[in-house]
Design a protein around this motif. Structure first.
Motif, PDB file in Angstrom:
ATOM      1  N   SER A 279     -62.686 -22.519  60.913  1.00  0.00           N
ATOM      2  CA  SER A 279     -63.025 -22.151  59.523  1.00  0.00           C
ATOM      3  C   SER A 279     -63.882 -23.223  58.890  1.00  0.00           C
ATOM      4  O   SER A 279     -64.725 -22.926  58.057  1.00  0.00           O
ATOM      5  N   MET A 313     -54.343 -20.840  54.993  1.00  0.00           N
ATOM      6  CA  MET A 313     -54.555 -20.297  56.342  1.00  0.00           C
ATOM      7  C   MET A 313     -53.522 -19.218  56.618  1.00  0.00           C
ATOM      8  O   MET A 313     -52.513 -19.457  57.291  1.00  0.00           O
ATOM      9  N   ALA A 355     -55.376 -28.361  60.199  1.00  0.00           N
ATOM     10  CA  ALA A 355     -56.819 -28.568  60.012  1.00  0.00           C
ATOM     11  C   ALA A 355     -57.568 -27.312  60.438  1.00  0.00           C
ATOM     12  O   ALA A 355     -57.136 -26.606  61.355  1.00  0.00           O
ATOM     13  N   THR A 357     -59.806 -26.392  62.356  1.00  0.00           N
ATOM     14  CA  THR A 357     -60.620 -26.545  63.568  1.00  0.00           C
ATOM     15  C   THR A 357     -59.907 -25.846  64.734  1.00  0.00           C
ATOM     16  O   THR A 357     -58.715 -25.552  64.638  1.00  0.00           O
ATOM     17  N   PRO A 358     -60.612 -25.602  65.846  1.00  0.00           N
ATOM     18  CA  PRO A 358     -60.000 -24.810  66.910  1.00  0.00           C
ATOM     19  C   PRO A 358     -58.685 -25.385  67.454  1.00  0.00           C
ATOM     20  O   PRO A 358     -58.579 -26.589  67.679  1.00  0.00           O
ATOM     21  N   ASP A 390     -56.540 -17.661  68.472  1.00  0.00           N
ATOM     22  CA  ASP A 390     -57.192 -18.558  67.515  1.00  0.00           C
ATOM     23  C   ASP A 390     -58.436 -17.876  66.928  1.00  0.00           C
ATOM     24  O   ASP A 390     -58.714 -17.954  65.730  1.00  0.00           O
ATOM     25  N   ASN A 397     -58.279 -16.136  58.394  1.00  0.00           N
ATOM     26  CA  ASN A 397     -58.269 -17.284  57.476  1.00  0.00           C
ATOM     27  C   ASN A 397     -59.497 -17.270  56.580  1.00  0.00           C
ATOM     28  O   ASN A 397     -59.419 -17.468  55.371  1.00  0.00           O
TER      29      ASN A 397
HETATM   30  N1  ASP Z   1     -58.776 -22.395  64.161  1.00  0.00           N
HETATM   31  C1  ASP Z   1     -58.114 -22.146  62.905  1.00  0.00           C
HETATM   32  C2  ASP Z   1     -59.107 -22.266  61.767  1.00  0.00           C
HETATM   33  O1  ASP Z   1     -60.080 -22.968  61.910  1.00  0.00           O
HETATM   34  C3  ASP Z   1     -56.941 -23.075  62.697  1.00  0.00           C
HETATM   35  C4  ASP Z   1     -55.862 -22.759  63.717  1.00  0.00           C
HETATM   36  O2  ASP Z   1     -55.073 -21.826  63.456  1.00  0.00           O
HETATM   37  O3  ASP Z   1     -55.820 -23.376  64.779  1.00  0.00           O
HETATM   38  O4  ASP Z   1     -58.926 -21.670  60.751  1.00  0.00           O
END
Ligand code: ASP
Length: 421
Positions: A279, A313, A355, A357-358, A390, A397
């Motif tokens: 995101s 999220m 966070a 991120t992936p 993910d 999200n």
């Molecule tokens: N990848 C998701 C995001 O960036 C966060 C996660 O659930 O790992 O929103």
């Protein structure tokens, strides 16, 4: 070039499908090519995606700081900041609690974990032990650490809550010291234009990036595992779909606008979220789209979207709730009604700390499992299918943040009109 006349979302969607196809064909489990033969080409495959993501991440931190600061400074006074801030936070907490509750209810009804025997659990040890080490800070320490001691550290470690805090402080300074902040504010406007120019340039690469990232992700996915966990995956995806319906009904109830028109206007955002699983990387483009296409007020978009990407999220929260109940069923750990209520609170807090991120959602999940005495090794079952989930939860999200901005924009405009009358 006629290619450029094809609508952007169709370019993204076509690249996504093509990437899916390539990835499936190249996946060693399909049998056309061995993993050894494929290995040298993997990093080339994701090169356009890496360039695209790096370009977006390069300007992400300055863009979040200036967006929030300028968003806050364009409010009339601190009372307005409190009004917008409190409504946005309430909205985020409400939607997260609803998402977690949907996740828990679905997992309790469908019982995806009852079909898995603990003995036949797949053991995959590729998750680095350090990844699983949880943040051992106490809650007061976490709160104190939101205030950044060292801005360089905040930038290099991408500590988003601290970044948001810094943007807010800067915005409050602009708001309360209009004259002495004028030069710095003009600099922020200029910096924002630069960041948005980088976003627009990076977007030209998006179709190629999506093609590479999707193929890469599909090559990595273990299909046999995917089929083994079909009930778990189905529960998460059905839950994410319910959240989407929930957003659309909120939009209709609170703004009386056509929610499908909204979905149509933002369609490239979930597609980009699906291809990048990040995101925070898509945030710069969400900001651009919210202002240019949805025509949201800059104040609202600049304030809500970066904050949402950091703490809101819903997709991740739902996924963490389903995964916890799923693993409790696999390991036959009984969760009482009180445990389930505690789970709502814990997952809500955990998703705030995840966070954007992936793969981070899976790492944070370990602390939730730990709290409920569910064996942490359980995540080795989920690891193989996490990338796919993910992708799906990141799309939700991002859609959640845009829905919030859309609704807040409507409420904000109404409040201002009422104040004038
Ligand atoms: N990848 C998701 C995001 O960036 C966060 C996660 O659930 O790992 O929103």
């Amino acid at each position: 070039m006629s290619f450029l006349k094809i609508p952007f979302w169709i370019q993204i969607f076509a690249s996504l499908l093509l990437g899916l196809l390539f990835g499936i064909l190249l996946n060693p489990e399909t049998g056309f090519i061995s993993s050894i033969a494929l290995k040298p080409y993997l990093s080339w495959m994701k090169l356009p995606g890496d360039i695209f993501l790096n370009l977006l991440q390069m300007i992400m931190i300055p863009l979040v700081i200036v967006s929030i600061a300028l968003g806050v400074s364009s409010l009339k006074n601190l009372k307005d900041l409190w009004s917008l801030g409190s409504k946005t936070l309430l909205y985020f907490i409400f939607t997260t609690i609803v998402s977690v509750s949907i996740g828990i209810s679905l997992a309790l009804v469908i019982k995806p974990g009852n079909q898995i025997q603990t003995q036949s659990v797949v053991t995959n040890t590729t998750i680095a032990k350090t990844d699983l080490k949880q943040n051992e800070e106490s809650v007061p320490e976490i709160i104190a650490n939101i205030i950044p001691k060292n801005l360089v550290n905040v930038w290099s470690k991408q500590q988003m809550l601290s970044v948001v805090f810094f943007g807010m402080i800067l915005g409050i300074f602009f708001l309360t010291s209009r004259e002495s902040g004028a030069a710095l504010k003009a600099f922020c406007h200029s910096l924002e234009s630069f960041c948005l120019w980088v976003v627009a340039t990076a977007m030209k690469l998006a179709p190629l990036a999506v093609l590479g990232l999707m193929s890469y992700a599909m090559v990595q996915i273990g299909f046999s595992l995917l089929f083994g966990l079909v009930s778990y995956i189905g529960t998460v995806i059905f839950g994410l779909f319910c959240i989407l319906i929930f957003y659309l009904s909120l939009i209709f109830t609170l703004t009386r606008k056509n929610p499908f028109r909204f979905l149509n206007q933002v369609r490239e955002i979930p597609l980009l979220g699906f291809s990048t699983s990040s995101s925070s990387s898509v945030l710069p483009y969400s900001l651009k789209l919210a202002k240019e296409k949805l025509k949201l007020k800059e104040t609202v978009a600049d304030f809500v979207l970066p904050l949402g990407a950091t703490i809101n999220m819903d997709g991740t929260a739902l996924y963490q709730a389903v995964a916890t109940v799923f693993l409790s069923q696999v390991y036959q750990v009984n969760l009482s009604t009180i445990d389930l209520f505690l789970l709502v609170g814990t997952v809500t807090a955990a998703s705030i700390g995840t966070a954007a991120t992936p793969g981070v959602g899976l790492v944070i999940l370990t602390s939730i499992l730990f709290t409920f005495h569910i064996p942490i090794e359980g995540i080795t079952i989920l690891f193989g299918v996490d990338r796919f989930l993910d992708m799906c939860r990141t799309s939700v999200n991002l859609t959640g943040d845009l829905s919030c901005a859309f609704i807040m924009d409507h409420i904000w405009k109404e409040t201002k009109t009422n104040e004038k009358n």
